[in-house]
Design a protein around this motif. Structure first.
Motif, PDB file in Angstrom:
ATOM      1  N   PRO A  42     -27.856   0.097  -0.035  1.00 34.01           N
ATOM      2  CA  PRO A  42     -27.175  -0.113   1.111  1.00 34.01           C
ATOM      3  C   PRO A  42     -26.664  -1.557   1.389  1.00 34.01           C
ATOM      4  O   PRO A  42     -27.376  -2.497   0.870  1.00 34.01           O
ATOM      5  CB  PRO A  42     -28.289   0.434   2.097  1.00 34.01           C
ATOM      6  N   GLN A  43     -25.636  -1.481   2.480  1.00 30.86           N
ATOM      7  CA  GLN A  43     -24.992  -2.616   2.656  1.00 30.86           C
ATOM      8  C   GLN A  43     -26.228  -3.549   3.626  1.00 30.86           C
ATOM      9  O   GLN A  43     -26.474  -3.223   4.647  1.00 30.86           O
ATOM     10  CB  GLN A  43     -23.836  -2.673   3.433  1.00 30.86           C
ATOM     11  N   GLN A  89     -29.306  -8.785  16.659  1.00 29.41           N
ATOM     12  CA  GLN A  89     -29.505  -8.584  15.220  1.00 29.41           C
ATOM     13  C   GLN A  89     -30.453  -7.610  15.169  1.00 29.41           C
ATOM     14  O   GLN A  89     -30.564  -6.815  13.996  1.00 29.41           O
ATOM     15  CB  GLN A  89     -30.182 -10.263  14.880  1.00 29.41           C
ATOM     16  N   LYS A  90     -31.603  -7.467  15.827  1.00 34.57           N
ATOM     17  CA  LYS A  90     -32.657  -6.878  15.608  1.00 34.57           C
ATOM     18  C   LYS A  90     -32.041  -5.294  15.831  1.00 34.57           C
ATOM     19  O   LYS A  90     -32.314  -4.270  14.984  1.00 34.57           O
ATOM     20  CB  LYS A  90     -33.728  -6.809  16.686  1.00 34.57           C
ATOM     21  N   ALA A  91     -31.108  -5.028  16.677  1.00 35.47           N
ATOM     22  CA  ALA A  91     -30.522  -3.456  16.936  1.00 35.47           C
ATOM     23  C   ALA A  91     -29.827  -3.298  15.687  1.00 35.47           C
ATOM     24  O   ALA A  91     -29.547  -2.132  15.200  1.00 35.47           O
ATOM     25  CB  ALA A  91     -29.777  -3.677  18.036  1.00 35.47           C
ATOM     26  N   LEU A  92     -28.904  -4.249  15.010  1.00 39.02           N
ATOM     27  CA  LEU A  92     -28.220  -3.961  13.860  1.00 39.02           C
ATOM     28  C   LEU A  92     -29.088  -3.761  12.698  1.00 39.02           C
ATOM     29  O   LEU A  92     -28.835  -2.668  11.843  1.00 39.02           O
ATOM     30  CB  LEU A  92     -27.232  -5.104  13.421  1.00 39.02           C
ATOM     31  N   GLU A  93     -30.126  -4.352  12.522  1.00 42.38           N
ATOM     32  CA  GLU A  93     -31.062  -3.959  11.657  1.00 42.38           C
ATOM     33  C   GLU A  93     -31.558  -2.605  11.514  1.00 42.38           C
ATOM     34  O   GLU A  93     -31.691  -1.984  10.614  1.00 42.38           O
ATOM     35  CB  GLU A  93     -32.214  -4.909  11.521  1.00 42.38           C
ATOM     36  N   LYS A  94     -31.964  -1.980  12.877  1.00 42.53           N
ATOM     37  CA  LYS A  94     -32.457  -0.776  13.120  1.00 42.53           C
ATOM     38  C   LYS A  94     -31.227   0.203  12.846  1.00 42.53           C
ATOM     39  O   LYS A  94     -31.525   1.195  12.049  1.00 42.53           O
ATOM     40  CB  LYS A  94     -32.804  -0.774  14.532  1.00 42.53           C
ATOM     41  N   ARG A  95     -30.124  -0.114  13.120  1.00 46.75           N
ATOM     42  CA  ARG A  95     -28.995   0.562  12.895  1.00 46.75           C
ATOM     43  C   ARG A  95     -28.691   0.900  11.370  1.00 46.75           C
ATOM     44  O   ARG A  95     -28.556   1.795  10.711  1.00 46.75           O
ATOM     45  CB  ARG A  95     -27.707   0.066  13.402  1.00 46.75           C
ATOM     46  N   ALA A  96     -29.017  -0.222  10.688  1.00 46.84           N
ATOM     47  CA  ALA A  96     -28.660  -0.267   9.115  1.00 46.84           C
ATOM     48  C   ALA A  96     -29.795   0.725   8.664  1.00 46.84           C
ATOM     49  O   ALA A  96     -29.652   1.412   7.464  1.00 46.84           O
ATOM     50  CB  ALA A  96     -29.015  -1.698   8.577  1.00 46.84           C
ATOM     51  N   ARG A  97     -31.135   1.058   8.985  1.00 49.63           N
ATOM     52  CA  ARG A  97     -32.031   1.777   8.583  1.00 49.63           C
ATOM     53  C   ARG A  97     -31.673   3.041   8.750  1.00 49.63           C
ATOM     54  O   ARG A  97     -32.469   3.836   8.068  1.00 49.63           O
ATOM     55  CB  ARG A  97     -33.461   1.352   9.286  1.00 49.63           C
ATOM     56  N   HIS A  98     -31.182   3.585   9.909  1.00 49.61           N
ATOM     57  CA  HIS A  98     -30.814   4.641  10.083  1.00 49.61           C
ATOM     58  C   HIS A  98     -29.496   5.346   9.809  1.00 49.61           C
ATOM     59  O   HIS A  98     -28.969   6.449  10.215  1.00 49.61           O
ATOM     60  CB  HIS A  98     -31.091   4.926  11.716  1.00 49.61           C
ATOM     61  N   THR A  99     -28.382   4.491   9.201  1.00 50.79           N
ATOM     62  CA  THR A  99     -27.216   5.024   8.848  1.00 50.79           C
ATOM     63  C   THR A  99     -26.885   4.858   7.454  1.00 50.79           C
ATOM     64  O   THR A  99     -27.574   3.970   7.002  1.00 50.79           O
ATOM     65  CB  THR A  99     -26.037   4.169   9.925  1.00 50.79           C
ATOM     66  N   ILE A 103     -21.960  -0.917   9.165  1.00 50.81           N
ATOM     67  CA  ILE A 103     -20.835  -1.458   9.797  1.00 50.81           C
ATOM     68  C   ILE A 103     -19.244  -0.906   9.334  1.00 50.81           C
ATOM     69  O   ILE A 103     -18.467  -0.945  10.065  1.00 50.81           O
ATOM     70  CB  ILE A 103     -20.795  -2.973   9.331  1.00 50.81           C
ATOM     71  N   SER A 104     -19.304  -0.163   8.431  1.00 49.36           N
ATOM     72  CA  SER A 104     -18.133   0.490   7.951  1.00 49.36           C
ATOM     73  C   SER A 104     -17.394   1.453   8.951  1.00 49.36           C
ATOM     74  O   SER A 104     -15.994   1.268   9.280  1.00 49.36           O
ATOM     75  CB  SER A 104     -18.168   1.068   6.646  1.00 49.36           C
ATOM     76  N   PRO A 105     -18.129   2.278   9.422  1.00 49.09           N
ATOM     77  CA  PRO A 105     -17.386   3.197  10.470  1.00 49.09           C
ATOM     78  C   PRO A 105     -16.947   2.321  11.760  1.00 49.09           C
ATOM     79  O   PRO A 105     -15.766   2.674  12.154  1.00 49.09           O
ATOM     80  CB  PRO A 105     -18.561   4.020  10.933  1.00 49.09           C
ATOM     81  N   TRP A 106     -17.527   1.312  12.399  1.00 50.72           N
ATOM     82  CA  TRP A 106     -17.081   0.447  13.193  1.00 50.72           C
ATOM     83  C   TRP A 106     -15.841  -0.212  12.714  1.00 50.72           C
ATOM     84  O   TRP A 106     -14.887  -0.490  13.449  1.00 50.72           O
ATOM     85  CB  TRP A 106     -18.287  -0.597  13.606  1.00 50.72           C
ATOM     86  N   ALA A 454     -11.623  -8.970   0.400  1.00 49.36           N
ATOM     87  CA  ALA A 454     -12.669  -8.693  -0.750  1.00 49.36           C
ATOM     88  C   ALA A 454     -13.440  -7.321  -0.569  1.00 49.36           C
ATOM     89  O   ALA A 454     -13.482  -6.974   0.464  1.00 49.36           O
ATOM     90  CB  ALA A 454     -13.584  -9.894  -0.559  1.00 49.36           C
ATOM     91  N   SER A 455     -13.803  -6.755  -1.474  1.00 47.54           N
ATOM     92  CA  SER A 455     -14.352  -5.513  -1.751  1.00 47.54           C
ATOM     93  C   SER A 455     -15.723  -5.604  -1.238  1.00 47.54           C
ATOM     94  O   SER A 455     -16.490  -6.379  -1.433  1.00 47.54           O
ATOM     95  CB  SER A 455     -13.930  -4.670  -3.106  1.00 47.54           C
ATOM     96  N   GLN A 456     -16.184  -4.379  -0.501  1.00 49.78           N
ATOM     97  CA  GLN A 456     -17.575  -4.482  -0.252  1.00 49.78           C
ATOM     98  C   GLN A 456     -18.232  -2.999  -1.042  1.00 49.78           C
ATOM     99  O   GLN A 456     -19.119  -2.398  -0.505  1.00 49.78           O
ATOM    100  CB  GLN A 456     -17.902  -4.345   1.102  1.00 49.78           C
ATOM    101  N   ARG A 457     -17.633  -2.725  -1.901  1.00 47.52           N
ATOM    102  CA  ARG A 457     -17.752  -1.242  -2.515  1.00 47.52           C
ATOM    103  C   ARG A 457     -19.006  -1.374  -3.322  1.00 47.52           C
ATOM    104  O   ARG A 457     -19.514  -0.342  -4.058  1.00 47.52           O
ATOM    105  CB  ARG A 457     -16.417  -0.768  -3.240  1.00 47.52           C
ATOM    106  N   MET A 458     -19.591  -2.523  -3.543  1.00 49.56           N
ATOM    107  CA  MET A 458     -20.720  -2.510  -4.479  1.00 49.56           C
ATOM    108  C   MET A 458     -22.187  -1.989  -3.369  1.00 49.56           C
ATOM    109  O   MET A 458     -23.134  -2.085  -3.965  1.00 49.56           O
ATOM    110  CB  MET A 458     -21.233  -4.051  -4.824  1.00 49.56           C
ATOM    111  N   PHE A 459     -21.842  -1.845  -2.261  1.00 44.81           N
ATOM    112  CA  PHE A 459     -22.670  -1.008  -1.401  1.00 44.81           C
ATOM    113  C   PHE A 459     -22.073   0.107  -0.977  1.00 44.81           C
ATOM    114  O   PHE A 459     -21.075   0.467  -0.867  1.00 44.81           O
ATOM    115  CB  PHE A 459     -22.817  -1.818  -0.162  1.00 44.81           C
ATOM    116  N   ARG A 460     -23.229   0.996  -0.565  1.00 42.61           N
ATOM    117  CA  ARG A 460     -22.944   2.504  -0.196  1.00 42.61           C
ATOM    118  C   ARG A 460     -22.000   2.462   1.239  1.00 42.61           C
ATOM    119  O   ARG A 460     -22.460   1.732   2.122  1.00 42.61           O
ATOM    120  CB  ARG A 460     -24.472   3.084   0.044  1.00 42.61           C
ATOM    121  N   GLY A 461     -20.956   3.167   0.845  1.00 40.57           N
ATOM    122  CA  GLY A 461     -20.109   3.234   1.891  1.00 40.57           C
ATOM    123  C   GLY A 461     -19.353   2.193   2.542  1.00 40.57           C
ATOM    124  O   GLY A 461     -18.761   2.119   3.391  1.00 40.57           O
ATOM    125  N   GLY A 462     -19.455   1.030   1.651  1.00 41.10           N
ATOM    126  CA  GLY A 462     -18.882  -0.122   1.794  1.00 41.10           C
ATOM    127  C   GLY A 462     -17.255  -0.252   1.642  1.00 41.10           C
ATOM    128  O   GLY A 462     -16.508   0.457   0.871  1.00 41.10           O
TER     129      GLY A 462
END
Length: 621
Positions: A42-43, A89-99, A103-106, A454-462
């Motif tokens: 994951p990213q 930051q804490k909200a983003l980290e929670k979002r990262a755990r559940h998606t 960031i990619s959809p945003w 630059a690419s972020q495709r080294m991460f899932r959905g990047g």
């Protein structure tokens, strides 16, 4: 629900329940999709302190000391322990755990779908490819048939899971963008667009759309048994289309898709009021690819511009549907290219597709055409009332204004290629990025905010991230380079430091620790929570730092192709480059409405600058 079978993701979808002989039945169908991202991590959400420090570092070469001090205090307040930044930051980290990706959809929504600018020039990149060795419409259709067959072959590799997983620096890349390339389309909306993807429906579309003389044709490319049509079958169908499209007095319906997105959204709704138009527009949206047979100028800059926007209303711009994800353009003189919609597609997957096409085109057609009658290609007919006619006329005027405002300069720098920096243990991309900043400084007597994609495709959905420049090391080198009091040895050392600094920034971004996606995420998280936009994003320094006067992109390919797109800001440039072993292809665009920018002037300066850097590395040359 999801199941797995030998590395294949099986998607089960329930249909409507029905009764038979007094019993309830539930039909279930399933399809197979390659599991493209199972081994991709994951990213990450970068540490807040690291991002804010990196942001301040990018401002140092751009701001005077007093403004920088003001911004530094604002950033420190935002990032203080227990402050607003820490909460977001804490909200983003929670979002990262559940998606799947935090960031990619945003990013896609903010960077593309909410943008109201026209797609040609501002958004859709074009790739101009080396001229094929043919001349005349007969050979054009032979090559076109081969190209279509190659695309269908590539699509089949994706569907069956036979497309090799790509790697970068020894790590696998997320491949989930590949199935989205086909049978997808951007749909206009009044406030934001959305993406329609028909390739995952129960019955995937089996047709492409061919355009000639403003006339659209639905061409089935699969036989009734599901097998792909052979090249000779496709060729015979293209001959039929040619014979049905001689008239040149048709309304250029495709020109509507070049409009400002809000304007096109309104026209789109008017178009769909007529039932007949609904079916034709849906056919265009669902087709695998859109294919254009046309005339293209041989001159490199005009050829790139033709692929990018069609050349205007008196040329080929009506032979486009700019919302379509993939559009291939083939000329009668051997010229050809590709235009793609950037909300769905990206440069590296497109380069992989083109590499497959070029390899496929070197092979003879292995299949003999079956002796079966083929259905006539279906011509699409639009009902055009007075309102739609008015919309078309307005779109013509607006597109011609946009095209006349764009200056395109394409050139092949032949003195050296990527091997020269490699010989001196320098990154070729970082070498070129520093050269671009030096050339810009020589023209405008200042450095400017620049973003390199630059690419972020080294991460899932990047998707993508920006590498920001200039760094402090770049500014020091630029100020010293044309100073005669500085020795060559000192200049060379400063140049190495500037290139190495950019390489270090690149590595950070490839590790998921870039600045811009994180800052965007913090801003959008505040908006999602109903908070006021944080002061750090309302600061004039943030506006300056994101006013990208240099929009750059490297799309390395195994062929002498060149990508082209428009600047991000009215007083900026867009520069694409494709480094080969002993030469580099460049395209530079700028807007004529800005008196300060000139694509030709920057191109000439860049050529001189690259030559001077060669002399710095090899003083005896």
């Amino acid at each position: 629900m999801l199941g797995s079978l030998q590395g294949i993701k099986c998607i089960f979808s329930p249909a409507e329940p029905f009764f038979k002989n007094g019993s309830l039945f539930l039909q279930v169908w399933w399809r197979q999709e390659p599991c493209f991202f199972s081994s991709v991590p994951p990213q990450p959400v970068p540490p807040l302190v690291q991002t804010l420090q990196g942001y301040l570092s990018t401002l140092e070469p751009l701001l005077p000391p007093d403004e920088l001090s003001h911004t530094r205090r604002m950033v420190q307040e935002f990032g203080s322990p227990g402050g607003l930044g820490a909460r977001l930051q804490k909200a983003l980290e929670k979002r990262a755990r559940h998606t799947k990706n935090w960031i990619s959809p945003w990013w896609v929504q903010w960077a593309y779908l909410e943008s109201r600018q026209p797609l040609p020039v501002h958004s859709n990149p074009a790739i101009s490819l080396p001229r094929r060795d043919y001349n005349g419409w007969r050979s054009q259709l032979v090559f076109a048939s081969k190209l279509i067959a190659a695309v269908l072959d590539f699509k089949a590799k994706i569907k069956t899971g036979h497309l090799p997983v790509e790697n970068m620096r020894g790590k696998p890349l997320c491949m989930e963008l590949y199935p989205l390339l086909f049978s997808s389309c951007r749909i206009p909306g009044p406030k934001h667009d959305y993406i329609a993807h028909h390739g995952r429906s129960r019955r995937s579309p089996t047709h492409i759309t061919v355009v000639r003389n403003y006339q659209f044709f639905q061409l089935e490319v699969y036989n009734s048994d599901g097998s792909r049509m052979t090249e000779s079958q496709i060729h015979s169908q293209l001959l039929r289309i040619r014979s049905q499209s001689w008239k040149t007095d048709k309304e250029p319906m495709g020109i509507l898709t070049s409009e400002h997105r809000h304007t096109w959204g309104e026209a789109y709704n008017r178009l769909l009021r007529v039932t007949q138009n609904c079916a034709e527009v849906r056919c265009l949206s669902k087709c695998t690819i859109l294919f254009v047979t046309t005339l293209i100028d041989r001159y490199a800059s005009r050829k790139a511009a033709q692929v990018l926007h069609g050349g205007g209303t008196f040329s080929n711009s009506g032979n486009r549907w700019f919302d379509k994800t993939l559009q291939f353009v083939v000329g009668e003189d051997g010229s050809w290219g590709l235009l793609y919609e950037a909300a769905i597609a990206e440069g590296p997957p497109i380069a992989t597709l083109l590499h497959h096409i070029l390899e496929y085109c070197e092979k003879p057609d292995p299949k003999r055409a079956p002796l079966v009658p083929l259905p006539m290609p279906k011509k699409l007919y639009f009902h055009i009332d007075r309102e739609i006619k008015r919309d078309i006329e307005h779109a013509k005027q607006n597109l011609d204004i946009l095209i006349n405002d764009l200056d395109v300069n394409v050139f092949n720098f032949k003195k050296f290629g990527k091997e020269l920096p490699k010989q001196h243990n320098l990154s070729p991309n970082s070498f070129i990025q520093v050269a671009l900043q030096l050339a810009y400084y020589r023209v405008h007597d200042e450095v400017c905010p620049a973003c390199d994609i630059a690419s972020q495709r080294m991460f899932r959905g990047g998707r993508t991230e920006y590498i920001r420049s200039p760094a402090n090391q770049t500014l020091k080198f630029i100020l010293a380079f044309d100073d005669p009091s500085v020795t060559r040895e000192a200049k060379l050392q400063l140049f190495r430091e500037a290139v190495d600094a950019y390489t270090a920034l690149t590595l950070k971004v490839l590790q998921g620790h870039g600045v811009d996606l994180h800052l965007l995420g913090l801003k959008l998280q505040a908006i999602e929570e109903g908070l006021s936009i944080p002061k750090v994003f309302m600061d004039t320094a943030y506006g300056l730092a994101t006013h990208w006067k240099l929009r750059t992109g490297q799309v390395p390919a195994n062929t002498d192709s060149v990508m082209c797109f428009g600047p991000l800001v009215p007083d900026g440039y867009a520069i694409c480059y494709n480094p080969q072993a002993d030469h580099v292809h460049f395209s530079i665009t700028a807007f004529n409405c800005c008196e300060e920018t000139n694509a030709e002037t920057l191109a000439l300066t860049l050529k001189d600058t690259l030559g001077h850097l060669q002399e710095l590395l090899q003083p005896t040359v």
